[in-house]
Design a protein around this motif. Structure first.
Motif, PDB file in Angstrom:
ATOM      1  N   LEU A   1       0.831  -1.204   0.000  1.00 26.74           N
ATOM      2  CA  LEU A   1       0.000   0.000   0.000  1.00 26.74           C
ATOM      3  C   LEU A   1       0.864   1.252   0.000  1.00 26.74           C
ATOM      4  O   LEU A   1       0.583   2.211  -0.730  1.00 26.74           O
ATOM      5  CB  LEU A   1      -0.931  -0.011   1.218  1.00 26.74           C
ATOM      6  CG  LEU A   1      -1.773   1.253   1.430  1.00 26.74           C
ATOM      7  CD1 LEU A   1      -2.688   1.511   0.243  1.00 26.74           C
ATOM      8  CD2 LEU A   1      -2.579   1.140   2.723  1.00 26.74           C
ATOM      9  N   PHE A   2       1.913   1.250   0.800  1.00 27.19           N
ATOM     10  CA  PHE A   2       2.840   2.388   0.837  1.00 27.19           C
ATOM     11  C   PHE A   2       3.419   2.631  -0.555  1.00 27.19           C
ATOM     12  O   PHE A   2       3.482   3.771  -1.038  1.00 27.19           O
ATOM     13  CB  PHE A   2       3.949   2.112   1.848  1.00 27.19           C
ATOM     14  CG  PHE A   2       4.998   3.187   1.928  1.00 27.19           C
ATOM     15  CD1 PHE A   2       4.741   4.383   2.578  1.00 27.19           C
ATOM     16  CD2 PHE A   2       6.246   3.010   1.352  1.00 27.19           C
ATOM     17  CE1 PHE A   2       5.704   5.385   2.663  1.00 27.19           C
ATOM     18  CE2 PHE A   2       7.218   3.999   1.426  1.00 27.19           C
ATOM     19  CZ  PHE A   2       6.949   5.183   2.084  1.00 27.19           C
ATOM     20  N   ALA A   3       3.848   1.550  -1.236  1.00 19.52           N
ATOM     21  CA  ALA A   3       4.427   1.687  -2.569  1.00 19.52           C
ATOM     22  C   ALA A   3       3.389   2.183  -3.571  1.00 19.52           C
ATOM     23  O   ALA A   3       3.694   3.000  -4.449  1.00 19.52           O
ATOM     24  CB  ALA A   3       5.001   0.348  -3.024  1.00 19.52           C
ATOM     25  N   ALA A   4       2.133   1.715  -3.437  1.00 19.60           N
ATOM     26  CA  ALA A   4       1.082   2.129  -4.370  1.00 19.60           C
ATOM     27  C   ALA A   4       0.808   3.626  -4.286  1.00 19.60           C
ATOM     28  O   ALA A   4       0.484   4.267  -5.287  1.00 19.60           O
ATOM     29  CB  ALA A   4      -0.197   1.341  -4.100  1.00 19.60           C
ATOM     30  N   THR A   5       0.919   4.199  -3.092  1.00 17.05           N
ATOM     31  CA  THR A   5       0.650   5.632  -2.944  1.00 17.05           C
ATOM     32  C   THR A   5       1.760   6.480  -3.575  1.00 17.05           C
ATOM     33  O   THR A   5       1.513   7.617  -3.989  1.00 17.05           O
ATOM     34  CB  THR A   5       0.524   6.017  -1.458  1.00 17.05           C
ATOM     35  OG1 THR A   5       1.753   5.716  -0.782  1.00 17.05           O
ATOM     36  CG2 THR A   5      -0.619   5.260  -0.802  1.00 17.05           C
ATOM     37  N   LEU A   6       2.971   5.935  -3.684  1.00 17.23           N
ATOM     38  CA  LEU A   6       4.111   6.715  -4.178  1.00 17.23           C
ATOM     39  C   LEU A   6       4.444   6.444  -5.635  1.00 17.23           C
ATOM     40  O   LEU A   6       4.905   7.333  -6.353  1.00 17.23           O
ATOM     41  CB  LEU A   6       5.353   6.430  -3.322  1.00 17.23           C
ATOM     42  CG  LEU A   6       5.270   6.763  -1.830  1.00 17.23           C
ATOM     43  CD1 LEU A   6       6.614   6.526  -1.162  1.00 17.23           C
ATOM     44  CD2 LEU A   6       4.827   8.198  -1.610  1.00 17.23           C
ATOM     45  N   ASN A   7       4.240   5.190  -6.082  1.00 19.24           N
ATOM     46  CA  ASN A   7       4.691   4.811  -7.418  1.00 19.24           C
ATOM     47  C   ASN A   7       3.803   5.387  -8.516  1.00 19.24           C
ATOM     48  O   ASN A   7       2.591   5.560  -8.342  1.00 19.24           O
ATOM     49  CB  ASN A   7       4.721   3.291  -7.559  1.00 19.24           C
ATOM     50  CG  ASN A   7       5.871   2.680  -6.768  1.00 19.24           C
ATOM     51  OD1 ASN A   7       6.822   3.364  -6.414  1.00 19.24           O
ATOM     52  ND2 ASN A   7       5.774   1.392  -6.492  1.00 19.24           N
ATOM     53  N   HIS A   8       4.439   5.642  -9.672  1.00 23.76           N
ATOM     54  CA  HIS A   8       3.697   6.039 -10.864  1.00 23.76           C
ATOM     55  C   HIS A   8       3.172   4.783 -11.536  1.00 23.76           C
ATOM     56  O   HIS A   8       3.896   3.782 -11.644  1.00 23.76           O
ATOM     57  CB  HIS A   8       4.602   6.816 -11.829  1.00 23.76           C
ATOM     58  CG  HIS A   8       3.865   7.462 -12.952  1.00 23.76           C
ATOM     59  ND1 HIS A   8       3.488   6.762 -14.086  1.00 23.76           N
ATOM     60  CD2 HIS A   8       3.421   8.741 -13.128  1.00 23.76           C
ATOM     61  CE1 HIS A   8       2.850   7.577 -14.908  1.00 23.76           C
ATOM     62  NE2 HIS A   8       2.798   8.777 -14.349  1.00 23.76           N
TER      63      HIS A   8
ATOM     64  N   ARG B   1      11.340  -0.010  -7.257  1.00 20.05           N
ATOM     65  CA  ARG B   1      11.358  -0.609  -5.916  1.00 20.05           C
ATOM     66  C   ARG B   1      11.860   0.383  -4.877  1.00 20.05           C
ATOM     67  O   ARG B   1      12.171   0.000  -3.757  1.00 20.05           O
ATOM     68  CB  ARG B   1      12.245  -1.857  -5.934  1.00 20.05           C
ATOM     69  CG  ARG B   1      11.742  -2.914  -6.917  1.00 20.05           C
ATOM     70  CD  ARG B   1      12.635  -4.128  -6.949  1.00 20.05           C
ATOM     71  NE  ARG B   1      12.606  -4.843  -5.685  1.00 20.05           N
ATOM     72  CZ  ARG B   1      13.393  -5.884  -5.400  1.00 20.05           C
ATOM     73  NH1 ARG B   1      14.259  -6.317  -6.292  1.00 20.05           N
ATOM     74  NH2 ARG B   1      13.300  -6.477  -4.239  1.00 20.05           N
ATOM     75  N   VAL B   2      11.931   1.647  -5.268  1.00 16.33           N
ATOM     76  CA  VAL B   2      12.420   2.669  -4.335  1.00 16.33           C
ATOM     77  C   VAL B   2      11.488   2.778  -3.129  1.00 16.33           C
ATOM     78  O   VAL B   2      11.944   2.835  -1.971  1.00 16.33           O
ATOM     79  CB  VAL B   2      12.554   4.029  -5.045  1.00 16.33           C
ATOM     80  CG1 VAL B   2      12.886   5.127  -4.022  1.00 16.33           C
ATOM     81  CG2 VAL B   2      13.623   3.965  -6.114  1.00 16.33           C
TER      82      VAL B   2
ATOM     83  N   ALA C   1      12.019   0.008  -0.813  1.00 12.27           N
ATOM     84  CA  ALA C   1      13.290   0.162  -0.104  1.00 12.27           C
ATOM     85  C   ALA C   1      13.147   1.149   1.049  1.00 12.27           C
ATOM     86  O   ALA C   1      13.699   0.944   2.139  1.00 12.27           O
ATOM     87  CB  ALA C   1      14.378   0.632  -1.070  1.00 12.27           C
ATOM     88  N   VAL C   2      12.389   2.218   0.822  1.00 14.23           N
ATOM     89  CA  VAL C   2      12.160   3.203   1.885  1.00 14.23           C
ATOM     90  C   VAL C   2      11.349   2.575   3.013  1.00 14.23           C
ATOM     91  O   VAL C   2      11.686   2.724   4.202  1.00 14.23           O
ATOM     92  CB  VAL C   2      11.426   4.436   1.321  1.00 14.23           C
ATOM     93  CG1 VAL C   2      11.001   5.365   2.455  1.00 14.23           C
ATOM     94  CG2 VAL C   2      12.313   5.165   0.337  1.00 14.23           C
ATOM     95  N   TYR C   3      10.296   1.849   2.652  1.00 17.06           N
ATOM     96  CA  TYR C   3       9.417   1.244   3.666  1.00 17.06           C
ATOM     97  C   TYR C   3      10.193   0.283   4.561  1.00 17.06           C
ATOM     98  O   TYR C   3      10.135   0.369   5.796  1.00 17.06           O
ATOM     99  CB  TYR C   3       8.269   0.521   2.971  1.00 17.06           C
ATOM    100  CG  TYR C   3       7.364  -0.234   3.916  1.00 17.06           C
ATOM    101  CD1 TYR C   3       6.314   0.410   4.567  1.00 17.06           C
ATOM    102  CD2 TYR C   3       7.559  -1.586   4.174  1.00 17.06           C
ATOM    103  CE1 TYR C   3       5.480  -0.274   5.443  1.00 17.06           C
ATOM    104  CE2 TYR C   3       6.729  -2.280   5.043  1.00 17.06           C
ATOM    105  CZ  TYR C   3       5.701  -1.628   5.674  1.00 17.06           C
ATOM    106  OH  TYR C   3       4.894  -2.315   6.539  1.00 17.06           O
ATOM    107  N   TYR C   4      10.920  -0.652   3.949  1.00 17.19           N
ATOM    108  CA  TYR C   4      11.627  -1.647   4.749  1.00 17.19           C
ATOM    109  C   TYR C   4      12.902  -1.095   5.383  1.00 17.19           C
ATOM    110  O   TYR C   4      13.498  -1.740   6.241  1.00 17.19           O
ATOM    111  CB  TYR C   4      11.935  -2.884   3.903  1.00 17.19           C
ATOM    112  CG  TYR C   4      10.700  -3.701   3.620  1.00 17.19           C
ATOM    113  CD1 TYR C   4      10.120  -4.484   4.604  1.00 17.19           C
ATOM    114  CD2 TYR C   4      10.079  -3.649   2.371  1.00 17.19           C
ATOM    115  CE1 TYR C   4       8.962  -5.206   4.360  1.00 17.19           C
ATOM    116  CE2 TYR C   4       8.922  -4.379   2.116  1.00 17.19           C
ATOM    117  CZ  TYR C   4       8.367  -5.154   3.117  1.00 17.19           C
ATOM    118  OH  TYR C   4       7.221  -5.869   2.873  1.00 17.19           O
TER     119      TYR C   4
END
Length: 306
Positions: A93-100, A106-107, A110-113
């Protein structure tokens, strides 16, 4: 012919039939005044023979305790597996809010983990969701959904901490056996719970209930992820369908409030104050979205004027 143990001021604190190297090596005869005085002050209790009924009860209790220990071992593994799935759902979910939507990166993961601690990950995800809803007013409804999920995540985190830092323990107290996941045995809170007649830790039944609570949480996280991802890819036409799917899982959520010192305490539903904050935020976000739409409409009319 006892051997005696003494404290640092020379008082007798124990007697033994055999020598105890390092602390009870002094021998005194049975008729020694100190021995007789000690035995008078601390008499040996009379041994009561165990009846057949008592022996059978002990056997049944031991069998039940052993079964609970085995069940807790299996449930602990099941809980940690479910927790791993929950962590992955929150990270996605965190990645979905940031990714285009049209790039693969996978940035964000990487930030989340890279964040240390689950609370920091909850906070970062919440900040990303709030900013996304601010940038895209049509997604305003993800904020009240997130508030419900955030409350559930923080409550189930307490159980995760108890499982991760506790151990499966069997405790005998006042003629009863207690089996559960408890804090270390020297924790004085255990004694207080036992004296109050409550379980000092998570029982197998309670841990099964906590596992059942995890599943709707990570399912709702996945549906919130779908709502955000589909909107980014295909636009607002996807919102009615994804919103229905998300609501179906949010309606099954029952965030629990667990006593941080005793996870076996009763668990009420979401607090009234949280519900009020959710409703207030929903109203504010809707007003903001309507105001921004009105501003855009006014701007377009002005541009069309000759």
């Amino acid at each position: 012919m006892p051997y005696v143990q003494r404290n640092f001021i020379g008082e007798m604190t124990g007697i033994y039939a055999n020598s105890q190297e390092g602390y009870a090596e002094e021998f005194l005869p049975d008729d020694h005044p100190e021995i007789q005085d000690f035995q008078r002050r601390y008499p040996i209790p009379d041994a009561r023979p165990l009846t057949l009924d008592v022996l059978q009860r002990i056997e049944v209790e031991n069998k039940k305790a052993n079964e609970n220990i085995q069940a807790l071992g299996k449930l602990t593994l099941e809980f940690l597996n479910a927790w791993s799935t929950l962590e992955m759902s929150l990270g996605s979910l965190f990645a979905a809010t940031l990714n285009h939507p049209q790039t693969v990166s996978r940035v964000a993961s990487a930030v989340y983990y890279g964040l240390t601690g689950f609370e920091a990950r909850i906070g970062a995800t919440g900040s990303a969701i709030v900013q996304l809803a601010d940038d895209l007013p049509e997604l305003a409804e993800i904020i009240p959904a997130w508030m419900i999920l955030q409350a559930a995540l923080r409550e189930i985190k307490k159980t995760r901490n108890h499982v991760a830092h506790g151990s499966i323990t069997r405790i005998h107290f006042d003629g009863k056996q207690y089996v559960g996941i408890t804090s270390p045995s020297f924790d004085p809170r255990i004694g207080r719970y036992l004296k109050a007649g409550s379980d000092p830790g998570l029982t197998a039944i309670q841990l099964r209930e906590r596992i059942n609570e995890i599943h709707p949480i990570y399912n709702a996280l996945d549906k919130l992820n779908t709502m955000v991802s589909e909107y980014k890819r295909f636009g607002k036409e996807t919102l009615p369908g994804t919103r229905v799917q998300l609501d179906s899982f949010l309606n099954h959520l029952k965030p629990q409030s667990t006593d941080s010192q005793n996870p076996s305490a009763p668990s009420p539903q979401l607090s009234a104050s949280l519900v009020k904050r959710v409703l207030r935020h929903m109203e504010n976000t809707k007003r903001k979205a309507l105001a921004q739409r009105a501003m855009r409409g006014t701007s377009q009319k002005n541009e069309n004027k000759p």
